[in-house]
Design a protein around this motif. Structure first.
Motif, mmCIF file in Angstrom:
data_model
loop_
_atom_site.group_PDB
_atom_site.id
_atom_site.type_symbol
_atom_site.label_atom_id
_atom_site.label_comp_id
_atom_site.label_asym_id
_atom_site.label_seq_id
_atom_site.Cartn_x
_atom_site.Cartn_y
_atom_site.Cartn_z
ATOM 1 N N PRO A 48 0.774 -1.248 0.000
ATOM 2 C CA PRO A 48 0.000 0.000 0.000
ATOM 3 C C PRO A 48 0.805 1.298 0.000
ATOM 4 O O PRO A 48 0.211 2.365 0.029
ATOM 5 N N GLY A 49 2.152 1.252 -0.004
ATOM 6 C CA GLY A 49 2.941 2.460 0.215
ATOM 7 C C GLY A 49 2.651 3.600 -0.732
ATOM 8 O O GLY A 49 2.192 4.671 -0.317
ATOM 9 N N ILE A 50 2.947 3.399 -2.013
ATOM 10 C CA ILE A 50 2.710 4.450 -3.011
ATOM 11 C C ILE A 50 1.229 4.809 -3.069
ATOM 12 O O ILE A 50 0.854 5.990 -3.201
ATOM 13 N N LEU A 230 6.787 3.363 2.842
ATOM 14 C CA LEU A 230 7.844 3.498 1.847
ATOM 15 C C LEU A 230 9.230 3.465 2.498
ATOM 16 O O LEU A 230 10.162 2.824 1.987
ATOM 17 N N TYR A 231 9.358 4.137 3.635
ATOM 18 C CA TYR A 231 10.641 4.187 4.330
ATOM 19 C C TYR A 231 11.092 2.791 4.754
ATOM 20 O O TYR A 231 12.230 2.374 4.500
ATOM 21 N N VAL A 232 10.202 2.055 5.379
ATOM 22 C CA VAL A 232 10.552 0.699 5.813
ATOM 23 C C VAL A 232 10.808 -0.200 4.604
ATOM 24 O O VAL A 232 11.795 -0.951 4.568
ATOM 25 N N LEU A 291 15.611 9.230 0.452
ATOM 26 C CA LEU A 291 15.601 7.854 -0.039
ATOM 27 C C LEU A 291 15.936 7.800 -1.525
ATOM 28 O O LEU A 291 16.696 6.935 -1.976
ATOM 29 N N VAL A 292 15.365 8.713 -2.288
ATOM 30 C CA VAL A 292 15.637 8.748 -3.730
ATOM 31 C C VAL A 292 17.101 9.089 -3.992
ATOM 32 O O VAL A 292 17.772 8.439 -4.808
ATOM 33 N N ALA A 293 17.614 10.104 -3.309
ATOM 34 C CA ALA A 293 18.980 10.563 -3.563
ATOM 35 C C ALA A 293 20.016 9.480 -3.259
ATOM 36 O O ALA A 293 21.008 9.334 -3.985
#
Length: 428
Positions: A48-50, A230-232, A291-293
Motif C-alpha cells: 500500500p505504500g505508493i 515506503l521508508y521501511v 531515499l531517492v537521492a
C-alpha cells in the motif's frame, strides 16, 4: 588384502575432488531468505505504500481512482514481466534489449540460481522494481486521466522504456558496459519514472481550476502512513540490491538511514526558514527526497558521503517542488519530477563523487578517476532522460488516439471516483 584396501582408499580419495566439482550448486539459505524478505518489502512499497502516499496527496474525490490505478497497473506489470519483461531486461541480447530466451520464464529451472539464491526470487525481486516504477508515474498524471489510457500507456512504456533502461544499466547493456554506477535504481526507477510523468503532465494539461482553486492534500495522516511504509520498504529496495546478506547490504542499509535523516532535517529547516513553519508534508517529502537521492549510491559510498548526499537531496527536492515547478509551469499533483527526478539526478551525479575511496567509498574500477566517473554518471542520466521522454511521448499519444487521454471537464470536476469507478471514498 591390506594392500588392496589401501589402493582402493587412495583411489576413492583421488575421486573426491571431481565428485565435489560435479555436485550441483545449491542456494545459500540465508541469502535466499534475505532476498525473499527484501522482495516482499519492495512489493509492500507499491501496495500500500505508493497508493496511500499519493492517495493522501490528491483531493478526496479522486483518492479511489489513485488506489485503483496503482493496484491495477501493479498487476498488469506483474503479468507483462512474466510474459516477456524479465527476459528482455536480463537475458543476453544487444546493448539495449535482452532477448526472448526466458520469455514466459522458459529455460529457468526450478533449482536455477542467480548468484547465491534461486533465480525465481530474482525474477520476483526485479518485478517489484518494475511495479513501483510504473506506480510512481501515476502521481504526475493524477485527477484527470482516463483509466483506460493509463493501462495502454503502461504497456507501451514498460516495454519500450523501462525494460531497455533496466537492461542497459543492470542487464549488461550499454550503460553497464560504460561503467555507470546505479546500485538500486536512480536512473532505472526514479529518473525514468519522473521524466515519463513530466511528459504526461504536459500532454494532459493542467487540472480544471489549477492556479485558481486551492488544491490541497485531502488526508495528511494517509500521506504519513504511506511515507512510513515506503521508508521501511526501502530497506528491501536498497539493501536487497546487494543480492546477498553481506557487508555491502549492511552498508546500503546504514547509508539509507543516514541519508534519509539528513534529508528530513535539510527539508524541514529549509522550509522553516523560508516559509516560517515546518510542516508534516515537508518532513514526509524530505523522507522521500533522501531515499531517492541515496538509492543509486547506497552500496558504493561511505556513511559520511551518504549523509552529505541526503542533505543535498533534501535541499534539491525542496527547490524542485517550490521553484523548479513554477519555472516548468507544469501541474504535477504529487511532485513526482520535483522529488524523484531532481533528487534522482543529484544522487546519480554525487554517486560518481563519493564512491571515491578517499571520501570513504568503496572505490572506482581500476584506472577510473573521479572526473571520468562523474562524466559516465552524467551520460547515464542524459541517456535515461532522452530515452524515456521519447517513449513516454509516444505512449501517451497512442493512448490518446485509441481512447483519449483526458476525461471531460464535467467528469473531472465531479471526481474520477464516481465517474471512472462508480464509488465514493467518503460519505458526505
Amino acid at each position: 588384502m591390506k594392500k588392496l584396501l589401501t589402493t582402493l582408499g587412495l583411489t576413492s580419495l583421488a575421486l573426491l575432488p571431481s565428485l565435489a566439482m560435479a555436485a550441483p550448486a545449491v542456494a545459500d539459505k540465508a541469502d535466499n531468505a534475505f532476498m525473499m524478505i527484501c522482495t516482499a518489502l519492495v512489493l509492500f512499497m507499491t501496495i500500500p505504500g505508493i497508493a496511500l502516499f499519493y492517495g493522501g496527496l490528491i483531493r478526496g474525490k479522486n483518492v479511489l481512482s489513485m488506489l485503483t490505478q496503482v493496484a491495477v497497473t501493479f498487476s498488469l506489470v506483474c503479468v507483462l514481466w512474466m510474459l516477456y519483461g524479465y527476459s528482455l531486461a536480463f537475458s543476453e541480447g544487444n546493448a539495449f534489449f535482452g532477448g526472448f530466451g526466458m520469455a514466459m520464464l522458459k529455460n529457468i529451472e526450478l533449482t536455477a540460481l542467480s548468484g547465491s539464491f534461486y533465480q525465481y526470487i530474482h525474477v520476483a525481486f526485479q518485478c517489484s522494481f518494475a511495479c513501483i516504477t510504473v506506480g510512481l508515474i501515476v502521481g504526475a498524471i493524477a485527477e484527470r486521466i482516463r483509466f483506460s489510457a493509463v493501462l495502454i500507456f503502461v504497456v507501451i512504456w514498460l516495454t519500450l522504456a523501462y525494460l531497455p533502461v533496466a537492461h542497459m544499466v543492470w542487464g549488461g547493456g550499454f550503460l553497464a558496459q560504460d561503467g555507470a554506477l546505479d546500485f538500486a535504481g536512480g536512473t532505472v526507477v526514479h529518473i525514468n519514472a519522473a521524466v515519463a510523468g513530466l511528459v504526461g503532465a504536459y500532454l494532459l494539461g493542467k487540472r480544471a481550476g489549477f492556479g485558481k482553486e486551492a488544491f490541497k492534500p485531502h488526508n495528511l495522516p494517509m500521506v504519513f502512513i504511506g511515507t512510513a511504509i515506503l521508508y521501511v520498504g526501502w530497506f528491501g529496495f536498497n539493501a536487497g540490491s546487494a543480492s546477498s546478506a553481506n557487508e555491502i547490504a549492511a552498508l546500503a542499509f546504514l547509508n539509507t538511514v543516514m541519508a534519509t535523516a539528513g534529508a528530513v532535517l535539510a527539508w524541514t529547516f529549509g522550509e522553516w526558514m523560508f516559509r516560517g513553519k515546518p510542516s508534516l508534508l515537508g518532513a514526509c517529502s524530505g523522507v522521500i527526497a533522501g531515499l531517492v537521492a541515496i538509492t543509486p549510491a547506497c552500496g558504493y559510498v561511505g556513511v559520511g558521503g551518504a549523509l552529505i548526499i541526503g542533505i543535498a537531496g533534501g535541499i534539491a527536492g525542496l527547490w524542485g517542488v517550490t521553484i523548479l515547478k513554477k519555472w516548468l509551469r507544469v501541474d504535477d499533483p504529487c511532485d513526482v519530477f520535483g522529488v524523484h527526478g531532481v533528487c534522482g539526478i543529484v544522487g546519480c551525479i554525487l554517486t560518481g563523487v563519493f564512491t571515491s575511496s578517499s571520501l570513504g567509498g568503496v572505490g572506482y574500477a581500476e584506472g577510473v578517476t573521479m572526473g571520468h566517473q562523474v562524466l559516465i554518471q552524467l551520460l547515464s542520466v542524459v541517456v535515461t532522460i532522452v530515452w524515456t521522454a521519447v517513449v513516454a511521448f509516444i505512449g501517451f499519444k497512442v493512448a490518446d488516439m485509441i481512447v483519449g487521454l483526458r476525461v471531460s471537464e464535467e467528469q473531472e470536476r465531479e471526481g474520477l471516483d464516481v465517474n471512472s469507478h462508480g464509488e465514493n471514498a467518503y460519505n458526505h
